[in-house]
Scaffold this motif. Structure first.
Motif, mmCIF file in Angstrom:
data_model
loop_
_atom_site.group_PDB
_atom_site.id
_atom_site.type_symbol
_atom_site.label_atom_id
_atom_site.label_comp_id
_atom_site.label_asym_id
_atom_site.label_seq_id
_atom_site.Cartn_x
_atom_site.Cartn_y
_atom_site.Cartn_z
ATOM 1 N N ASP A 135 0.897 4.942 -2.517
ATOM 2 C CA ASP A 135 0.640 6.260 -1.951
ATOM 3 C C ASP A 135 1.089 7.346 -2.942
ATOM 4 O OD1 ASP A 135 1.725 8.734 -0.337
ATOM 5 O OD2 ASP A 135 0.274 7.732 0.971
ATOM 6 N N GLU A 166 0.827 -1.204 0.000
ATOM 7 C CA GLU A 166 0.000 0.000 0.000
ATOM 8 C C GLU A 166 0.867 1.263 0.000
ATOM 9 O OE1 GLU A 166 -3.329 0.083 -0.420
ATOM 10 O OE2 GLU A 166 -3.010 -2.059 -0.769
ATOM 11 N N SER A 167 2.064 1.187 0.605
ATOM 12 C CA SER A 167 2.963 2.342 0.601
ATOM 13 C C SER A 167 3.389 2.694 -0.812
ATOM 14 C CB SER A 167 4.200 2.066 1.463
ATOM 15 O OG SER A 167 3.890 2.131 2.832
#
Length: 373
Positions: A80, A76-77
């Protein structure tokens, strides 16, 4: 807690003799510092085994024993928007430096791990008009550009990391040769951001970019995971404070709002650690810090060690007792490899707000940039 600060690594600028690898020279230099029988490579930051940061999150792919842990970047990072903006900005900055030499970077992890691109970057960003950087340039040009084996790549990265840390005057970095060679995305990004700042790159880095790591631990035959957040870029507050003479500017200009913001941030930082054990009064920040007691405790809490109470005055009344406490706090900062404070112990005792803010910001910055593993 270490009893004394680890000696900063330095480079022997003599060039290799015929048949002698530059790594051998630096290795010999470090071996003399670290003692015979110890590794001559750049010491890695203490941490669990980090095989590498994978681009997909599948804990089952890690063959770890019961009780062991490993880390990977949370996918998920990578999605971003601020992370993507920073990654693309770093890649564009690198390519602007090296495309004239026929090289292009597409993937930070895959393209920087062997040291070739990193060596090219360093040669490009060293100031041409400053003679003090000539030794770095000559040293970099003495290294082979292309090396074949994994061992030679690692040796070259050890050389490059030593040069970078010396060039940036770093006592302790958040990256090391091992992590870069293992294609550690966090270490590579942190290193690139530091080099962009050094070169005064004409880009505005996105603020408050962080990466979430997934810690995978095997317990009782079962894989469990938790999350850790590692900062990559500074906040607006830190950017402002790291400008040249930032503290002088705070007190010399009419911008009281900025000064109040700095006091608020650092006061909250102190409260976060101290108030877990001691109830703080509503007194000004300088009243909390002037006798050195809370300053010593703060360093202990940040570094997670027990404060040696018998070495300080817990209820100091005389000035010499307070000065003793602050001097002891400065020694702790040195042993924890924090930056040397640009303040006198006597100034802290005299409640000099500028001096107190300088010292607190060093501790604040050190705490924020400590690796969680």
């Amino acid at each position: 807690m270490a009893s004394s600060a680890k000696e900063k690594q330095t480079i022997d600028w003599d060039y290799p003799k015929e048949g002698q690898d530059m790594f051998e020279k630096i290795g010999n230099k470090l071996e003399n510092k670290l003692g015979s029988g110890k590794s001559a490579t750049t010491p890695a930051t203490p941490r669990p085994d980090m095989t590498r940061f994978e681009k997909s999150f599948d804990p089952s792919q890690y063959n770890i024993e019961d009780g062991e842990s490993t880390y990977m970047v949370n996918p998920e990072s990578r999605k971003d928007p601020k992370f993507i903006e920073l990654r693309d900005m770093v890649i564009d900055w690198i390519n602007n430096l090296i495309t004239a030499d026929g090289m292009v970077v597409n993937d930070l992890e895959e393209d920087l791990f062997d040291g070739l691109i990193l060596q090219m970057i360093l040669l490009k960003i060293l100031p041409q008009s400053d003679a003090k950087y000539d030794r770095y340039r000559d040293y970099l040009e003495s290294l082979d550009k292309v090396v074949g084996s994994l061992i030679q790549q690692r040796q070259k990265l050890d050389n490059l990391v030593l040069i970078i840390n010396d060039m940036l005057d770093l006592e302790q970095a958040t990256w090391d040769a091992q992590r870069i060679h293992e294609k550690d995305l966090v270490a590579i990004l942190q290193l690139m951001v530091a080099l962009m700042r050094f070169s005064r790159a004409e880009v505005r880095l996105p603020v408050d970019v962080s990466v979430t790591l997934v810690e995978v631990t095997k317990q009782g035959g079962q894989l469990k995971h938790s999350f850790l957040t590692v900062p990559i870029t500074n906040s607006d507050f830190e950017d402002m404070m790291e400008q040249a003479d930032a503290f002088d500017a705070l007190f010399e200009t009419a911008s009281r709002d900025k000064l109040e913001m700095v006091k608020t941030v650092l006061r909250a930082f102190v409260e976060k650690y101290i108030q877990t054990v001691y109830e703080l009064s509503d007194d000004p920040l300088e009243s909390w810090m002037h006798d050195g007691v809370y300053l010593v405790f703060l360093i202990g809490f940040v570094q997670n060690f027990a404060v040696p109470l018998h070495l300080i005055h817990l209820t100091p009344r005389e000035k010499k007792e307070k000065v003793h406490n602050v001097k002891f706090a400065f020694k702790l900062m040195a042993s924890c490899r924090m930056k040397k404070p640009k303040a006198l112990p006597e100034s802290i005792v005299e409640k000099d707000l500028k001096a107190i803010l300088r010292v607190l910001y060093i501790i604040y910055s050190h705490a924020k940039n400590r690796l969680p593993f």
